[in-house]
Design a protein around this motif. Structure first.
Motif, PDB file in Angstrom:
ATOM      1  N   ARG A 123     -26.442  29.899  44.522  1.00 44.72           N
ATOM      2  CA  ARG A 123     -26.355  30.789  43.322  1.00 44.72           C
ATOM      3  C   ARG A 123     -27.584  31.382  42.952  1.00 44.72           C
ATOM      4  NH1 ARG A 123     -23.733  28.947  37.413  1.00 44.72           N
ATOM      5  NH2 ARG A 123     -24.565  30.652  36.177  1.00 44.72           N
ATOM      6  N   VAL A 124     -27.425  32.514  42.617  1.00 48.26           N
ATOM      7  CA  VAL A 124     -28.883  33.368  42.478  1.00 48.26           C
ATOM      8  C   VAL A 124     -28.882  34.011  40.980  1.00 48.26           C
ATOM      9  CG1 VAL A 124     -30.071  35.417  42.901  1.00 48.26           C
ATOM     10  CG2 VAL A 124     -29.565  33.800  44.675  1.00 48.26           C
ATOM     11  N   ALA A 125     -29.743  34.027  39.900  1.00 53.31           N
ATOM     12  CA  ALA A 125     -29.746  34.529  38.674  1.00 53.31           C
ATOM     13  C   ALA A 125     -31.039  35.360  38.623  1.00 53.31           C
ATOM     14  CB  ALA A 125     -29.811  33.581  37.685  1.00 53.31           C
ATOM     15  N   VAL A 126     -30.891  36.549  38.084  1.00 44.92           N
ATOM     16  CA  VAL A 126     -32.113  37.520  37.737  1.00 44.92           C
ATOM     17  C   VAL A 126     -31.954  37.951  36.239  1.00 44.92           C
ATOM     18  CG1 VAL A 126     -32.112  38.332  40.187  1.00 44.92           C
ATOM     19  CG2 VAL A 126     -30.810  39.769  38.354  1.00 44.92           C
ATOM     20  N   GLY A 127     -32.926  38.510  35.846  1.00 47.70           N
ATOM     21  CA  GLY A 127     -33.262  39.077  34.500  1.00 47.70           C
ATOM     22  C   GLY A 127     -33.408  37.605  33.627  1.00 47.70           C
ATOM     23  N   LEU A 128     -33.924  36.692  34.074  1.00 49.98           N
ATOM     24  CA  LEU A 128     -33.989  35.353  33.187  1.00 49.98           C
ATOM     25  C   LEU A 128     -35.009  35.713  32.086  1.00 49.98           C
ATOM     26  CD1 LEU A 128     -34.305  32.741  36.052  1.00 49.98           C
ATOM     27  CD2 LEU A 128     -32.435  33.168  34.577  1.00 49.98           C
ATOM     28  N   ASP A 129     -35.952  36.657  32.177  1.00 54.60           N
ATOM     29  CA  ASP A 129     -36.808  37.015  31.169  1.00 54.60           C
ATOM     30  C   ASP A 129     -36.143  38.324  30.209  1.00 54.60           C
ATOM     31  OD1 ASP A 129     -36.862  38.668  33.296  1.00 54.60           O
ATOM     32  OD2 ASP A 129     -38.860  39.375  32.836  1.00 54.60           O
ATOM     33  N   GLN A 130     -35.019  38.592  30.445  1.00 54.48           N
ATOM     34  CA  GLN A 130     -34.451  39.561  29.742  1.00 54.48           C
ATOM     35  C   GLN A 130     -33.136  39.234  29.158  1.00 54.48           C
ATOM     36  OE1 GLN A 130     -34.599  43.481  31.752  1.00 54.48           O
ATOM     37  NE2 GLN A 130     -35.945  42.402  33.506  1.00 54.48           N
ATOM     38  N   PRO A 131     -33.051  38.527  28.036  1.00 47.07           N
ATOM     39  CA  PRO A 131     -31.801  38.295  27.226  1.00 47.07           C
ATOM     40  C   PRO A 131     -30.818  39.193  27.140  1.00 47.07           C
ATOM     41  CG  PRO A 131     -33.777  37.135  26.150  1.00 47.07           C
ATOM     42  CD  PRO A 131     -34.497  38.161  27.068  1.00 47.07           C
ATOM     43  N   GLY A 132     -29.578  39.041  27.419  1.00 45.86           N
ATOM     44  CA  GLY A 132     -28.552  40.067  27.579  1.00 45.86           C
ATOM     45  C   GLY A 132     -28.383  40.771  28.673  1.00 45.86           C
ATOM     46  N   HIS A 133     -29.361  40.777  29.594  1.00 48.97           N
ATOM     47  CA  HIS A 133     -29.554  41.536  30.875  1.00 48.97           C
ATOM     48  C   HIS A 133     -29.340  40.745  32.313  1.00 48.97           C
ATOM     49  CE1 HIS A 133     -30.075  45.362  28.813  1.00 48.97           C
ATOM     50  NE2 HIS A 133     -31.055  44.770  27.942  1.00 48.97           N
ATOM     51  N   ARG A 134     -29.314  39.348  32.001  1.00 43.24           N
ATOM     52  CA  ARG A 134     -29.253  38.240  33.060  1.00 43.24           C
ATOM     53  C   ARG A 134     -28.016  38.666  33.957  1.00 43.24           C
ATOM     54  NH1 ARG A 134     -29.449  31.969  33.198  1.00 43.24           N
ATOM     55  NH2 ARG A 134     -27.949  31.529  34.954  1.00 43.24           N
ATOM     56  N   LYS A 135     -28.204  38.759  35.369  1.00 44.06           N
ATOM     57  CA  LYS A 135     -27.050  38.737  36.390  1.00 44.06           C
ATOM     58  C   LYS A 135     -27.077  37.580  37.196  1.00 44.06           C
ATOM     59  CE  LYS A 135     -27.238  43.988  36.355  1.00 44.06           C
ATOM     60  NZ  LYS A 135     -25.923  43.954  35.761  1.00 44.06           N
ATOM     61  N   ASP A 136     -26.035  37.105  37.477  1.00 51.87           N
ATOM     62  CA  ASP A 136     -25.801  35.937  38.437  1.00 51.87           C
ATOM     63  C   ASP A 136     -24.748  36.306  39.702  1.00 51.87           C
ATOM     64  OD1 ASP A 136     -26.393  33.047  37.044  1.00 51.87           O
ATOM     65  OD2 ASP A 136     -26.478  34.394  35.854  1.00 51.87           O
ATOM     66  N   ARG A 137     -25.005  35.741  40.500  1.00 54.97           N
ATOM     67  CA  ARG A 137     -24.055  35.881  41.782  1.00 54.97           C
ATOM     68  C   ARG A 137     -24.130  34.490  42.439  1.00 54.97           C
ATOM     69  NH1 ARG A 137     -23.970  39.930  47.110  1.00 54.97           N
ATOM     70  NH2 ARG A 137     -21.660  39.659  47.286  1.00 54.97           N
ATOM     71  N   VAL A 138     -22.797  34.150  43.055  1.00 60.94           N
ATOM     72  CA  VAL A 138     -22.630  33.305  43.755  1.00 60.94           C
ATOM     73  C   VAL A 138     -21.875  33.372  45.269  1.00 60.94           C
ATOM     74  CG1 VAL A 138     -22.175  31.490  41.906  1.00 60.94           C
ATOM     75  CG2 VAL A 138     -20.256  32.812  42.779  1.00 60.94           C
ATOM     76  N   TRP A 139     -22.261  32.505  46.327  1.00 64.33           N
ATOM     77  CA  TRP A 139     -21.861  32.600  47.674  1.00 64.33           C
ATOM     78  C   TRP A 139     -21.251  31.239  47.801  1.00 64.33           C
ATOM     79  CZ3 TRP A 139     -25.997  34.835  45.842  1.00 64.33           C
ATOM     80  CH2 TRP A 139     -26.400  36.381  46.193  1.00 64.33           C
ATOM     81  N   LEU A 140     -20.254  31.132  48.732  1.00 63.89           N
ATOM     82  CA  LEU A 140     -19.644  30.158  49.192  1.00 63.89           C
ATOM     83  C   LEU A 140     -19.459  30.339  50.828  1.00 63.89           C
ATOM     84  CD1 LEU A 140     -18.607  27.112  48.278  1.00 63.89           C
ATOM     85  CD2 LEU A 140     -16.537  28.104  48.536  1.00 63.89           C
ATOM     86  N   ASP A 141     -20.266  29.749  51.545  1.00 66.54           N
ATOM     87  CA  ASP A 141     -20.429  30.003  53.044  1.00 66.54           C
ATOM     88  C   ASP A 141     -19.837  28.582  53.688  1.00 66.54           C
ATOM     89  OD1 ASP A 141     -21.859  32.797  53.031  1.00 66.54           O
ATOM     90  OD2 ASP A 141     -23.414  31.774  52.183  1.00 66.54           O
ATOM     91  N   LEU A 142     -18.677  28.770  54.032  1.00 69.71           N
ATOM     92  CA  LEU A 142     -18.024  27.638  54.763  1.00 69.71           C
ATOM     93  C   LEU A 142     -18.590  27.495  56.040  1.00 69.71           C
ATOM     94  CD1 LEU A 142     -14.346  27.838  53.645  1.00 69.71           C
ATOM     95  CD2 LEU A 142     -16.035  26.661  52.602  1.00 69.71           C
ATOM     96  N   ARG A 143     -18.731  26.072  56.448  1.00 67.89           N
ATOM     97  CA  ARG A 143     -19.369  25.760  57.914  1.00 67.89           C
ATOM     98  C   ARG A 143     -20.517  26.383  58.205  1.00 67.89           C
ATOM     99  NH1 ARG A 143     -14.163  27.391  57.936  1.00 67.89           N
ATOM    100  NH2 ARG A 143     -14.600  29.452  58.595  1.00 67.89           N
ATOM    101  N   ALA A 144     -21.513  26.829  56.982  1.00 68.70           N
ATOM    102  CA  ALA A 144     -22.892  27.080  57.209  1.00 68.70           C
ATOM    103  C   ALA A 144     -23.797  26.208  57.193  1.00 68.70           C
ATOM    104  CB  ALA A 144     -23.320  28.283  55.942  1.00 68.70           C
ATOM    105  N   ASP A 145     -24.829  26.516  57.792  1.00 68.80           N
ATOM    106  CA  ASP A 145     -25.991  25.690  58.185  1.00 68.80           C
ATOM    107  C   ASP A 145     -27.048  25.728  56.961  1.00 68.80           C
ATOM    108  OD1 ASP A 145     -29.015  25.384  59.071  1.00 68.80           O
ATOM    109  OD2 ASP A 145     -27.866  23.815  59.858  1.00 68.80           O
ATOM    110  N   LEU A 146     -27.576  24.790  56.259  1.00 69.63           N
ATOM    111  CA  LEU A 146     -28.564  24.859  55.081  1.00 69.63           C
ATOM    112  C   LEU A 146     -29.765  25.622  55.347  1.00 69.63           C
ATOM    113  CD1 LEU A 146     -28.950  24.064  52.030  1.00 69.63           C
ATOM    114  CD2 LEU A 146     -29.875  21.957  52.878  1.00 69.63           C
ATOM    115  N   ASP A 147     -30.208  25.564  56.771  1.00 73.26           N
ATOM    116  CA  ASP A 147     -31.468  26.305  57.076  1.00 73.26           C
ATOM    117  C   ASP A 147     -31.329  27.604  57.084  1.00 73.26           C
ATOM    118  OD1 ASP A 147     -33.094  23.954  57.150  1.00 73.26           O
ATOM    119  OD2 ASP A 147     -32.618  23.621  59.322  1.00 73.26           O
ATOM    120  N   TRP A 148     -30.080  28.169  57.368  1.00 75.18           N
ATOM    121  CA  TRP A 148     -29.609  29.563  57.632  1.00 75.18           C
ATOM    122  C   TRP A 148     -29.501  30.045  56.128  1.00 75.18           C
ATOM    123  CZ3 TRP A 148     -25.134  31.358  55.606  1.00 75.18           C
ATOM    124  CH2 TRP A 148     -24.870  32.849  55.548  1.00 75.18           C
TER     125      TRP A 148
END
Length: 220
Positions: free
Chosen positions: A174-199
């Motif tokens: 999960r990533v969030a940007v615009g944390l310093d700009q109330p009302g302009h924050r954007k979030d995105r999530v990914w679910l990578d099955l069988r993925a390696d944590l280092d990758w």
């Protein structure tokens, strides 16, 4: 309990070939007894609670007759200790970080298969974090956080209408940007099955700068 003891006596009197083979392959060790009611793929991830106990194996590779019960045996439960106990700042995520991660994962799975229900989730390793910011204008020793992200490796059990129980492993990011700009924050999530944590950690370094330029949640 009497029925269970009788079953174990029966097994000792006439051990099934697979138990004999497992014992022979683990001299001086033990062979776990797994309750199939709590797992999907018996060859995949097995939560600790699904283990009823272990048969103790002698140095000669034969069953000793001793069975050690697992005190934690029972329906598997969520385990987010590696996330919530890390001491890392998670204020950007939510007041309840574990609930936020669980809800995000459950939501993605429900989008993929309508009616999917997550039975339990376990965080398997220490999460990977990434935080970006700029010097605070009034105090150069402080930082104003502008973006943050994390990647967590997980195992989970999911059921859905018309489908058997599945045990899945992978990495949730999960990533969030615009944390310093109330009302302009954007979030995105990914679910990578069988993925390696280092990758996933390597991907996190790129993904944290792509949010705001690509649409919607992603899965793979």
């Amino acid at each position: 309990m009497g029925d269970i003891s009788a079953e174990r006596r029966r097994i000792l009197q006439s051990p099934p070939p697979e138990l004999v083979a497992e014992a022979a392959a683990n001299p001086g060790g033990s062979v776990a007894v797994i309750d199939p009611a709590f797992i999907g793929d018996p060859n995949g991830y097995v939560p600790g609670e699904a283990v009823q106990g272990v048969w103790v194996v002698g140095e000669d590779g034969k069953l000793t007759g001793e069975f050690v019960e697992n005190p934690n045996y029972g329906p598997p439960k969520d385990d987010f200790a590696k996330l919530t106990g890390s001491g890392h700042w998670l204020g950007w995520l939510a007041d309840q970080p574990a609930a936020a991660v669980r809800d995000s994962i459950a939501g993605i799975l429900d989008e993929q298969v309508a009616g999917a229900v997550v039975e339990w989730i376990k965080i398997l390793d220490d999460p990977r974090y990434l935080t970006g910011g700029r010097p605070h204008p009034a105090d150069p020793d402080r930082m104003t956080v502008t973006r943050a992200g994390l990647a967590v490796s997980f195992a989970l059990s999911v059921t859905s209408p018309g489908h058997p129980r599945e045990t899945l492993q992978g990495v949730f990011t999960r990533v969030a940007v615009g944390l310093d700009q109330p009302g302009h924050r954007k979030d995105r999530v990914w679910l990578d099955l069988r993925a390696d944590l280092d990758w996933a950690e390597t991907e996190l370094r790129e993904r944290i700068y792509r949010v705001g330029h690509t649409p919607g949640p992603g899965t793979s």
